[in-house]
Design a protein around this motif. Structure first.
Motif, short mmCIF file in Angstrom:
data_model
loop_
_atom_site.label_atom_id
_atom_site.label_comp_id
_atom_site.label_asym_id
_atom_site.label_seq_id
_atom_site.Cartn_x
_atom_site.Cartn_y
_atom_site.Cartn_z
N GLU A 134 45.23 30.59 51.12
CA GLU A 134 46.26 30.55 49.96
C GLU A 134 45.66 30.53 48.67
O GLU A 134 45.99 31.10 47.84
CB GLU A 134 47.06 29.39 50.20
CG GLU A 134 48.50 29.37 50.58
CD GLU A 134 49.14 28.08 51.10
OE1 GLU A 134 49.58 27.45 49.93
OE2 GLU A 134 49.36 27.57 51.98
N GLU A 137 44.41 34.05 48.03
CA GLU A 137 45.48 34.75 47.39
C GLU A 137 46.10 34.64 45.99
O GLU A 137 46.07 35.29 45.16
CB GLU A 137 46.75 34.41 48.32
CG GLU A 137 46.52 35.33 49.77
CD GLU A 137 47.49 34.79 50.75
OE1 GLU A 137 48.65 34.06 50.40
OE2 GLU A 137 47.41 35.10 51.81
N LEU A 138 45.85 33.28 45.71
CA LEU A 138 46.49 32.67 44.27
C LEU A 138 45.23 33.27 43.24
O LEU A 138 45.53 34.03 42.30
CB LEU A 138 46.28 31.24 44.18
CG LEU A 138 46.64 30.38 43.01
CD1 LEU A 138 48.09 30.46 42.87
CD2 LEU A 138 46.13 29.10 42.95
N MET A 140 43.36 35.93 43.84
CA MET A 140 43.76 37.40 43.40
C MET A 140 44.63 37.67 42.67
O MET A 140 44.63 38.52 41.77
CB MET A 140 43.66 38.30 44.78
CG MET A 140 42.63 38.14 45.82
SD MET A 140 40.96 38.70 44.98
CE MET A 140 41.89 40.53 44.53
N HIS A 141 45.61 36.95 42.95
CA HIS A 141 46.91 37.21 41.97
C HIS A 141 46.58 37.09 40.43
O HIS A 141 46.86 37.96 39.53
CB HIS A 141 48.00 36.02 42.39
CG HIS A 141 48.87 36.01 41.21
ND1 HIS A 141 50.01 36.92 41.28
CD2 HIS A 141 49.42 35.11 40.13
CE1 HIS A 141 50.97 36.77 40.27
NE2 HIS A 141 50.26 35.38 39.72
N PHE A 142 45.71 35.96 40.11
CA PHE A 142 45.41 35.64 38.69
C PHE A 142 44.15 36.79 38.27
O PHE A 142 44.35 37.34 37.13
CB PHE A 142 44.90 34.39 38.44
CG PHE A 142 46.03 33.57 38.45
CD1 PHE A 142 46.85 33.64 37.22
CD2 PHE A 142 46.24 32.39 39.25
CE1 PHE A 142 48.10 32.56 37.01
CE2 PHE A 142 47.47 31.62 39.32
CZ PHE A 142 48.31 31.81 37.99
N GLU A 144 44.29 39.89 39.33
CA GLU A 144 45.07 41.01 38.90
C GLU A 144 45.59 40.94 37.51
O GLU A 144 45.66 41.97 36.70
CB GLU A 144 46.19 41.13 40.04
CG GLU A 144 45.69 42.12 41.15
CD GLU A 144 46.31 42.05 42.26
OE1 GLU A 144 47.69 41.76 42.36
OE2 GLU A 144 46.00 42.05 43.46
N LYS A 145 46.14 39.65 37.26
CA LYS A 145 46.70 39.45 35.90
C LYS A 145 45.88 39.91 34.90
O LYS A 145 46.40 40.36 33.75
CB LYS A 145 47.23 37.91 35.93
CG LYS A 145 48.33 37.93 35.28
CD LYS A 145 49.16 36.54 35.51
CE LYS A 145 49.73 36.01 34.31
NZ LYS A 145 50.38 34.81 34.43
N ALA A 149 40.84 42.75 39.21
CA ALA A 149 40.69 42.32 40.81
C ALA A 149 39.70 43.00 41.50
O ALA A 149 39.11 42.62 42.52
CB ALA A 149 42.14 42.68 41.35
N ALA A 170 41.15 33.32 34.00
CA ALA A 170 42.01 33.29 35.41
C ALA A 170 41.61 32.11 36.02
O ALA A 170 42.51 31.70 36.69
CB ALA A 170 41.60 34.53 35.99
N CYS A 174 44.28 29.34 37.75
CA CYS A 174 44.51 29.02 38.93
C CYS A 174 44.86 27.57 39.27
O CYS A 174 45.30 27.02 40.20
CB CYS A 174 43.33 29.35 39.80
SG CYS A 174 42.99 31.03 40.03
N SER A 176 47.08 26.15 37.51
CA SER A 176 48.40 26.17 37.04
C SER A 176 48.50 24.84 35.73
O SER A 176 49.31 24.02 35.94
CB SER A 176 49.43 25.97 37.81
OG SER A 176 49.27 25.35 39.09
#
Lengths: 263, 363
Positions: A134, A137-138, A140-142, A144-145, A149, A170, A174, A176
């Motif tokens: 998880e 994944e988190l 990678m999400h940031f 991309e943001k 990536a 980023a 992560c 948050s």
């Protein structure tokens, strides 16, 4: 020249007004390095979703001020309250505040022995106890943001300064965080890389992140900040909306500083 | 495309023949100026004078297997001092008919070391396997159960003893050294001063005096009837001694890590333990691989100092052979052999450390 770094067409984030609730409250805060009085009674309230830019000559205490907010420096007098938690010597409180306050440094400070992905996933895995999959994944999400990536498996040393700084942003995201502190995030960058970092910060602003940014990018201040503060000799000399601040600076010291920095 | 034209043009110009290839290398490294040319010629002359006779002594005129009498009639090296006393040199006074046990224990150890050379295999399971393997080695050496006859540790000797002292000494000293280094940089005054006192005290005395203290003075303070194994006492002395040196090297590495790394780790909420384990130590220990390995190599060789408290390590068993009247006078051969064994140990450590450095490089 510097003003044009921020793309004016995309820049103005939707002018969401800060909420009334305070995110950070600093009351009569003093800080000494040995005998040297760096911060001489700083009062500052930052509301939720408010974006503040701090500028001032070097040595004025602006970096020290934001470093006190996540206890990288310890203040010796006064109060700092972050999201309802007061900063004291209580280690639990310090850890809780650090988890909620993200920080981006002038020199990026990525961990050179870890890949970009590992840099990002480290905090979630070990501090937030997120399962590794998880957390990745988190991460990678940031990534991309911040549009990076494809570099996930490289090491920081293989990236340009601008890319490293975006990774650093980023990495903070992560966790948050509720507040992001930026300590001269573009000062160590080559000119052509400043924009890519500022763009990421503008995206963040648009999403309603509470931000305190120490910077000399006045274009960024004008288009993003709710308030611009000017610091000198350990005090906040004046603070105002960007329009007022740049059009009608009240103090002589501010005028002088602005004339030097805006040419 | 002007840049393409430029590149094409550049590609056509070749470096002069004398600066590349074999000729270039010879010119640059051997005949670069009159002084280097002179050095080269002198070296070649000495190699010519020394090399062939040495080769003849070692390999042509030498006696490989045979009694001492044959050696006396022969001008070459007497390697049979090794082959005739091989088992005593390797195993010392370990009962002759039981010497397969230390041999098997050493093979297990080498097997484990060889398997563990790849960092990707460093899993928890390998850790447990090591514990089981070490226990098996202990049982083999000591005996007393599983139908193996008991062998007192005072009878242990030779290569197994050297390996036990080194492997345990180094693996225990390394983490202890790291703790001491962290302690010395701690903000807690008691921990800090304890670490400083320890490091400076231990570094201030020679290993020999620690070994003497462990073997002679320390037992005086024990209550009557309680004895602690002599090997264990030497082992502890070696660990304590090596750890102090490793601590200082690691401290140097810690100082080489920029403050920004600590701050970044703290700002994402890592506590002290996690900051050290995940961010600081991996970088610091990597920086200090070369000096750390130097310390480990010298500690490996220093285990031979246990002869002074009458432990029969590899060096001592060899010397005992030399004191046998039959083999007197062949010390050259014996010491060359021992030097070779030590060299193999040190060289593989150095080699491994270079491999680690390459693997950990992130540039």
């Amino acid at each position: 020249m510097k003003k044009e770094m921020v793309n004016e067409a995309t820049a103005p984030p939707e002018s969401r007004l800060p909420e009334e609730e305070a995110m950070i409250e600093i009351v009569d805060m003093h800080k000494w390095f040995g005998d040297f009085h760096v911060l001489k009674g700083v009062d500052l309230t930052v509301k939720k979703q408010e974006r503040i830019v701090i500028c001032g000559p070097s040595g004025s205490g602006k970096s020290t001020l934001i470093r006190c907010i996540n206890r990288l420096e310890e203040h010796q007098r006064g109060r700092i309250v972050v999201d309802g938690i007061e900063l004291t010597n209580n280690l639990k409180n310090i850890e809780r505040i650090r988890q909620e306050v993200g920080m981006v440094f002038q020199h990026f400070n990525l961990f050179p022995h870890l890949t970009i992905l590992e840099n990002l996933a480290l905090g979630p895995i070990y501090v937030r106890k997120t399962p590794r999959k998880e957390a990745e994944e988190l991460a990678m999400h940031f990534l991309e943001k911040v549009h990076i990536a494809e570099q996930a498996l490289k090491y920081p040393g293989q990236l340009s300064g601008g890319q490293q700084q975006r990774v650093a942003i980023a990495r903070s995201l992560c966790m948050s965080p509720k507040v992001m502190l930026f300590d001269e995030p573009t000062s160590a960058l080559d000119p052509e890389m400043i924009k890519e970092v500022l763009d990421v910060m503008i995206d963040l602003a648009r999403e309603g992140m509470t931000m305190i940014v120490v910077t000399h990018e006045m274009g960024f201040a004008k288009s993003v900040a709710h308030r611009v503060l000017f610091m000198d000799f350990g005090r906040i000399v004046e603070g105002n909306t960007p329009e007022e601040f740049f059009k009608n600076p009240k103090h002589e010291r501010t005028k002088l500083f602005l004339s030097q920095i805006l040419h | 495309m002007p840049s393409a034209i430029l590149q094409n043009h550049e590609a056509e110009i070749r470096p002069p023949v004398t600066s590349v290839g074999v000729i270039g290398w010879v010119k640059q490294n051997l005949f670069d100026g009159w002084f280097n040319t002179l050095l080269t010629l002198v070296t070649v002359y000495f190699l010519y004078r020394i090399g062939p006779p040495l080769f003849r002594w070692m390999f042509m005129d030498s006696v490989w297997f045979g009694p001492a009498s044959e050696c006396n009639q022969n001008p070459g090296a007497c390697w049979s001092i090794i082959s005739s006393n091989f088992r005593f040199i390797l195993f010392g006074f370990y009962p002759y008919d039981q010497q397969w046990r230390p041999l098997l224990a050493m093979l297990i150890l080498f097997g484990f070391l060889y398997y563990s050379r790849d960092r990707r295999r460093w899993t928890k399971r390998l850790g447990y396997a090591w514990i089981i393997g070490l226990s098996a080695m202990g049982i083999l050496m000591r005996g007393g159960i599983l139908g193996l006859s008991a062998v007192e540790s005072s009878q242990w000797g030779g290569l197994p003893l050297t390996l036990i002292l080194s492997v345990f000494g180094l693996t225990a000293a390394y983490p202890l050294g790291i703790f001491l280094a962290l302690g010395r940089r701690s903000k807690m005054p008691i921990i800090k001063s304890l670490s400083v006192v320890y490091i400076e005290l231990i570094r201030g005395v020679p290993l020999i005096s620690l070994l003497f203290m462990g073997s002679i003075i320390f037992p005086l303070f024990l209550p009557e009837g309680i004895t602690i194994n002599k090997i264990l006492r030497a082992q502890v002395a070696i660990i304590l001694f090596t750890a102090a040196y490793i601590a200082e090297v690691v401290r140097g590495g810690l100082q080489g890590i920029p403050r920004g790394q600590y701050e970044a780790a703290e700002s994402i909420g890592l506590n002290y333990y996690l900051t050290m384990r995940l961010v600081i130590l991996p970088q610091a220990l990597k920086i200090v691989i070369p000096p750390t390995v130097s310390i480990l190599i010298s500690a490996f060789k220093d285990t031979s100092l246990v002869v002074i408290i009458a432990l029969f390590d590899l060096l001592k068993t060899t010397q005992s052979v030399l004191s046998n009247p039959e083999w007197m006078g062949f010390s050259k051969e014996a010491y060359i052999f021992i030097a070779l064994l030590y060299f193999l140990g040190c060289f593989s450590m150095a080699n491994y450390s270079r491999k680690l450095e390459r693997e950990l490089s992130r540039d």
